[in-house]
Design a protein around this motif. Structure first.
Motif, PDB file in Angstrom:
ATOM      1  N   GLY A   1      14.321  -0.361 -33.565  1.00  0.00           N
ATOM      2  CA  GLY A   1      14.832  -1.446 -32.842  1.00  0.00           C
ATOM      3  C   GLY A   1      14.897  -1.542 -31.452  1.00  0.00           C
ATOM      4  N   VAL A   2      14.703  -2.651 -30.686  1.00  0.00           N
ATOM      5  CA  VAL A   2      14.699  -2.694 -29.078  1.00  0.00           C
ATOM      6  C   VAL A   2      15.415  -3.866 -28.760  1.00  0.00           C
ATOM      7  N   ASN A   3      15.991  -3.591 -27.583  1.00  0.00           N
ATOM      8  CA  ASN A   3      16.642  -4.719 -27.021  1.00  0.00           C
ATOM      9  C   ASN A   3      15.561  -5.281 -26.048  1.00  0.00           C
ATOM     10  N   VAL A   4      15.571  -6.361 -25.506  1.00  0.00           N
ATOM     11  CA  VAL A   4      14.559  -7.009 -24.423  1.00  0.00           C
ATOM     12  C   VAL A   4      15.403  -7.805 -23.441  1.00  0.00           C
ATOM     13  N   THR A   5      14.982  -7.182 -22.236  1.00  0.00           N
ATOM     14  CA  THR A   5      15.776  -7.916 -21.084  1.00  0.00           C
ATOM     15  C   THR A   5      14.741  -8.278 -19.958  1.00  0.00           C
ATOM     16  N   ILE A   6      15.213  -9.069 -18.993  1.00  0.00           N
ATOM     17  CA  ILE A   6      14.320  -9.491 -18.037  1.00  0.00           C
ATOM     18  C   ILE A   6      13.162  -8.749 -17.750  1.00  0.00           C
ATOM     19  N   PRO A   7      11.939  -9.170 -17.263  1.00  0.00           N
ATOM     20  CA  PRO A   7      11.578 -10.682 -17.616  1.00  0.00           C
ATOM     21  C   PRO A   7      10.866 -10.929 -18.930  1.00  0.00           C
ATOM     22  N   HIS A   8      11.170 -10.208 -20.168  1.00  0.00           N
ATOM     23  CA  HIS A   8      10.397 -10.463 -21.285  1.00  0.00           C
ATOM     24  C   HIS A   8      10.626 -11.256 -22.420  1.00  0.00           C
ATOM     25  N   LYS A   9      12.051 -11.794 -22.224  1.00  0.00           N
ATOM     26  CA  LYS A   9      12.940 -12.330 -23.310  1.00  0.00           C
ATOM     27  C   LYS A   9      11.811 -13.504 -23.929  1.00  0.00           C
ATOM     28  N   MET A  10      11.373 -14.007 -23.386  1.00  0.00           N
ATOM     29  CA  MET A  10      10.535 -15.152 -23.624  1.00  0.00           C
ATOM     30  C   MET A  10       8.961 -14.691 -24.134  1.00  0.00           C
ATOM     31  N   ALA A  11       8.379 -13.867 -23.361  1.00  0.00           N
ATOM     32  CA  ALA A  11       7.062 -12.948 -23.719  1.00  0.00           C
ATOM     33  C   ALA A  11       6.798 -12.535 -24.996  1.00  0.00           C
ATOM     34  N   VAL A  12       8.126 -12.006 -25.438  1.00  0.00           N
ATOM     35  CA  VAL A  12       8.023 -10.844 -26.504  1.00  0.00           C
ATOM     36  C   VAL A  12       7.639 -11.854 -27.965  1.00  0.00           C
ATOM     37  N   ILE A  13       8.269 -13.184 -27.890  1.00  0.00           N
ATOM     38  CA  ILE A  13       8.059 -14.158 -29.036  1.00  0.00           C
ATOM     39  C   ILE A  13       6.808 -13.832 -29.809  1.00  0.00           C
ATOM     40  N   PRO A  14       5.484 -14.438 -29.164  1.00  0.00           N
ATOM     41  CA  PRO A  14       4.430 -14.568 -29.909  1.00  0.00           C
ATOM     42  C   PRO A  14       4.075 -13.232 -30.621  1.00  0.00           C
ATOM     43  N   PHE A  15       4.611 -12.138 -30.222  1.00  0.00           N
ATOM     44  CA  PHE A  15       4.105 -10.820 -30.850  1.00  0.00           C
ATOM     45  C   PHE A  15       4.997 -10.550 -32.082  1.00  0.00           C
ATOM     46  N   LEU A  16       6.215 -11.344 -32.464  1.00  0.00           N
ATOM     47  CA  LEU A  16       7.078 -11.056 -33.498  1.00  0.00           C
ATOM     48  C   LEU A  16       6.483 -11.556 -34.800  1.00  0.00           C
ATOM     49  N   ASP A  17       7.078 -11.129 -36.066  1.00  0.00           N
ATOM     50  CA  ASP A  17       6.708 -11.413 -37.076  1.00  0.00           C
ATOM     51  C   ASP A  17       7.584 -12.886 -37.350  1.00  0.00           C
ATOM     52  N   GLU A  18       8.832 -12.683 -36.795  1.00  0.00           N
ATOM     53  CA  GLU A  18       9.640 -13.535 -37.406  1.00  0.00           C
ATOM     54  C   GLU A  18      10.789 -13.670 -36.263  1.00  0.00           C
ATOM     55  N   VAL A  19      11.038 -14.866 -35.830  1.00  0.00           N
ATOM     56  CA  VAL A  19      12.215 -15.418 -35.072  1.00  0.00           C
ATOM     57  C   VAL A  19      13.374 -16.096 -35.476  1.00  0.00           C
TER      58      VAL A  19
END
Ligand code: SKM
Length: 276
Positions: A58-76
């Motif tokens: 598991g990971v946390n995501v911080t600035i500046p990636h909080k929006m950018a990671v979304i397309p790479f995930l299986d589910e949000v």
């Protein structure tokens, strides 16, 4: 085998998350370690592929990636999707699921740390950036009576109010909000005015503050902004940003391990570190 967790961000060196999570893993006797991963903006996709390939739990995501990671995930999850930002990813047997614990963490910190019951409360949110979005949508799921937004510029804040589609919210320009200040039970700063190095700036004039109001600032560096100090001097009950940091971490920890950590212990570790 030891489970690996971590934080993806840029920069990440300043983060207090390893301190909180590694102590909590040790406390529960969980064989796991939380690391900092400095990820350049153009490598977010590769970093998420790395999480998959290496089986990072598991990971946390911080600035500046909080929006950018979304397309790479299986589910949000729905709340994170509405905010448009993910700060916590759970690796569920290869399926990467994104959540946002910032807003819910903030609300929980407000309720528990300040012993505030939000039912019927009139709240003023200052700012309309990433921090404000998470907090705003989380407050909308409470029984607060009003959740108004003020911001230096109109456009983003007005858009947030429209997105909220909730009759309990209005946008006010700063000068108007300053005039109405005594109407609010809770005032929340989500802007970076007052944060290091902008320590002499303040988000809004407190001249009309009503004593007893809860004034909350999501900044924790400095530990207490000048604005928060002034609010307290005017009779407010003040809260700094440590609570939000700790509770967003606690909610992430719970998603990863199923255990609710000792938040007071986490908070003490953070405070000791910040006071150093
Ligand atoms: O949302 C959090 C994130 O989970 C961790 C963090 C940190 O360690 O500095 C800050 C926030 O963005």
């Amino acid at each position: 085998m030891e489970n690996v967790y971590g934080l993806l961000g840029f920069p990440v060196e300043h983060s207090l998350s390893p301190l909180m999570h590694n102590d909590a893993f040790a406390y529960f006797g969980i064989s796991a370690r939380y690391h900092l991963f400095s990820v350049k903006p153009e490598q977010v996709g590769e970093a998420i592929a790395g999480v998959r390939a290496l089986g990072i739990a598991g990971v946390n995501v911080t600035i500046p990636h909080k929006m950018a990671v979304i397309p790479f995930l299986d589910e949000v999850d729905e709340h994170a999707r509405r905010i448009g930002a993910v700060n916590t990813i759970v690796n569920d047997n290869g399926r990467l699921v994104g959540y946002n614990t910032d807003g819910p963490g903030y609300v929980k910190a407000l309720e528990e740390e300040m012993d505030v019951h939000l039912d019927g409360k009139r709240i003023l949110l200052i700012g309309a950036g990433g921090g404000a979005r998470g907090i705003y949508f989380s407050l909308l799921s409470t029984a607060a009576a009003r959740i108004d937004i003020t911001n230096r510029t109109t456009e983003k804040a007005a858009r947030l109010v429209r997105e909220g589609e909730d009759g309990r919210s209005a946008f006010f320009p700063l000068a108007e909000a300053e005039k109405r200040l005594a109407e609010y039970d809770i005032i929340i700063n989500t802007t970076s005015a007052g944060m290091h190095p902008r320590v002499n700036e303040q988000p809004l004039s407190l001249e009309r503050l009503r004593p007893g109001t809860v004034v909350s600032d999501i900044i924790y560096n400095p530990f207490e902004t000048k604005w928060l100090k002034e609010a307290k001097a005017r009779g407010a009950r003040g809260q700094n940003g440590v609570g939000m940091l700790v509770y967003q971490g606690a909610l992430a920890f719970e998603k990863w391990t199923g255990q609710w950590p000792d938040v007071n212990r986490m908070k003490q570790l953070v405070i000791d570190q910040l006071r150093r």
